[in-house]
Design an enzyme around this catalytic site. Structure first.
Site, mmCIF file in Angstrom:
data_model
loop_
_atom_site.group_PDB
_atom_site.id
_atom_site.type_symbol
_atom_site.label_atom_id
_atom_site.label_comp_id
_atom_site.label_asym_id
_atom_site.label_seq_id
_atom_site.Cartn_x
_atom_site.Cartn_y
_atom_site.Cartn_z
ATOM 1 N N ASP A 75 9.065 3.469 -2.682
ATOM 2 C CA ASP A 75 9.561 4.020 -1.428
ATOM 3 C C ASP A 75 9.785 2.978 -0.341
ATOM 4 O O ASP A 75 9.945 3.301 0.834
ATOM 5 C CB ASP A 75 8.592 5.099 -0.897
ATOM 6 C CG ASP A 75 7.161 4.588 -0.813
ATOM 7 O OD1 ASP A 75 6.950 3.381 -0.633
ATOM 8 O OD2 ASP A 75 6.235 5.419 -0.933
ATOM 9 N N ARG A 89 11.326 1.747 5.091
ATOM 10 C CA ARG A 89 10.481 2.788 4.482
ATOM 11 C C ARG A 89 11.310 4.058 4.363
ATOM 12 O O ARG A 89 11.906 4.518 5.328
ATOM 13 C CB ARG A 89 9.249 3.024 5.355
ATOM 14 C CG ARG A 89 8.278 4.099 4.834
ATOM 15 C CD ARG A 89 7.661 3.678 3.515
ATOM 16 N NE ARG A 89 6.560 4.551 3.124
ATOM 17 C CZ ARG A 89 6.701 5.765 2.595
ATOM 18 N NH1 ARG A 89 7.901 6.271 2.422
ATOM 19 N NH2 ARG A 89 5.645 6.462 2.234
ATOM 20 N N ASP A 94 7.077 9.969 -0.530
ATOM 21 C CA ASP A 94 5.996 9.043 -0.852
ATOM 22 C C ASP A 94 5.920 8.900 -2.361
ATOM 23 O O ASP A 94 5.947 9.896 -3.093
ATOM 24 C CB ASP A 94 4.674 9.585 -0.304
ATOM 25 C CG ASP A 94 3.501 8.662 -0.586
ATOM 26 O OD1 ASP A 94 3.690 7.436 -0.524
ATOM 27 O OD2 ASP A 94 2.397 9.175 -0.835
ATOM 28 N N THR A 95 5.851 7.665 -2.848
ATOM 29 C CA THR A 95 5.701 7.416 -4.275
ATOM 30 C C THR A 95 4.354 6.736 -4.519
ATOM 31 O O THR A 95 3.772 6.141 -3.601
ATOM 32 C CB THR A 95 6.825 6.512 -4.813
ATOM 33 O OG1 THR A 95 6.737 5.223 -4.183
ATOM 34 C CG2 THR A 95 8.197 7.119 -4.531
ATOM 35 N N GLU A 97 1.544 4.026 -5.370
ATOM 36 C CA GLU A 97 1.506 2.611 -4.975
ATOM 37 C C GLU A 97 1.517 1.671 -6.180
ATOM 38 O O GLU A 97 1.084 2.039 -7.280
ATOM 39 C CB GLU A 97 0.256 2.340 -4.141
ATOM 40 C CG GLU A 97 0.125 3.164 -2.872
ATOM 41 C CD GLU A 97 1.110 2.765 -1.792
ATOM 42 O OE1 GLU A 97 1.744 1.698 -1.925
ATOM 43 O OE2 GLU A 97 1.251 3.521 -0.814
ATOM 44 N N ARG A 141 8.486 -1.272 10.329
ATOM 45 C CA ARG A 141 9.448 -1.046 9.253
ATOM 46 C C ARG A 141 10.519 -0.054 9.718
ATOM 47 O O ARG A 141 10.226 0.889 10.464
ATOM 48 C CB ARG A 141 8.753 -0.496 8.014
ATOM 49 C CG ARG A 141 7.730 -1.416 7.395
ATOM 50 C CD ARG A 141 7.043 -0.764 6.196
ATOM 51 N NE ARG A 141 6.340 0.450 6.562
ATOM 52 C CZ ARG A 141 5.592 1.169 5.724
ATOM 53 N NH1 ARG A 141 5.460 0.773 4.462
ATOM 54 N NH2 ARG A 141 4.973 2.260 6.134
#
Length: 289
Positions: A75, A89, A94-95, A97, A141
């Protein structure tokens, strides 16, 4: 002045004023129409012209072309923006980590990263679309929707089951409804992160729950011995009506899966049940997803 000249002077004054009024009226008319007046003065564009400049973009919301620097995570990526490399971002998803300083590498994190990397590196055009709220987070970001050859990367990740809808902070919520609809389809199909019961939750990913899926636990058996309720523990159902799979996860929890359960095909049974009531009576519960 002689009396006969007074009427003559008054007539000339009236004629002069009339011509000036005509010229002024013509000028005002030309100004409103945006044309050039009889006096040769260009009056420009009409102040009543409300035509929006849509010719500069073919999209409903502006997109900013960027050049890929590298994919950081499923992500997160880096692009050349405003003359320097900057982190981006992906908004609203959300993926798992792969390089988090505290969380380390999470299950399916590498798969999500490789998918994002492949999409970005083969793309001919990468674009950013910002929402109406802040376009940077607390880490500076950029927050954006990322398009890869016209296809939104967030949607692709959700369709594959590599991402969950998360970090919903108004007013940056332009596509949240569409994202949740895609996520629900992936859940029903048990794709990616949704294949593993309770792995993806509202507060993030739970690697300890990853082993709960029957296909990854060491508790499953195909020995063909009988379970405590007398139903065979063979990998194949004893008959066409007893199709409910019972599985014990890594935590020792007993979970049963019907043919409608997302994880049914991947679950290796430790017991078979003919009805859900039998499964419950034997101490098994329904899956939470």
């Amino acid at each position: 002045m002689r009396r006969w000249m007074i009427p003559l002077v008054l007539s000339i004054a009236v004629l002069t004023a009339g011509c000036g009024e005509i010229q002024l009226r013509d000028y005002i008319t030309d100004t409103n129409t945006g044309s050039t007046s009889n006096t040769g003065i260009s009056t420009g564009t009409s102040s009543t012209d409300n035509t929006s400049d849509q010719s500069s973009t073919e999209y409903k919301y502006p997109r900013v072309p960027v050049t890929l620097d590298r994919a950081v995570d499923g992500d997160t990526l880096k692009v050349m923006y405003e003359g320097k490399s900057q982190s981006v971002r992906l908004l609203l998803v959300d993926t798992p980590e792969t390089s988090h300083p505290k969380l380390g590498v999470q299950p399916l994190g590498q798969e999500a990263k490789q998918y994002t990397k492949h999409m970005l590196e083969k793309a001919k055009k990468i674009e950013l679309e910002f929402d109406i709220g802040p376009n940077r987070d607390k880490y500076s970001r950029l927050l954006a929707y990322v398009y890869v050859d016209g296809v939104m990367l967030q949607e692709s990740l959700l369709k594959k089951g590599y991402a969950r809808v998360a970090y919903i902070y108004p007013p940056n919520v332009r596509y949240v409804d569409e994202f949740e609809a895609i996520q629900n389809k992936s859940k029903k199909q048990a794709l990616g992160i949704w294949k593993y019961e309770n792995y993806a939750q509202e507060d993030g990913f739970h690697p300890a729950e990853y082993q709960e899926d029957g296909s990854t636990t060491s508790h499953s058996t195909t020995s063909g011995t009988a379970s405590s309720n007398g139903i065979s523990t063979s990998s194949t159902p004893p008959n066409n009506t007893c199709t409910i799979k019972g599985n014990i996860n890594a935590k020792g929890e007993k979970i049963y899966h019907t043919t409608a359960s997302p994880n049914y095909k991947s679950t290796q049974p430790e017991a078979w049940f003919c009805t859900e009531a039998e499964a419950v009576a034997a101490g098994y519960r329904a899956p939470k997803n």
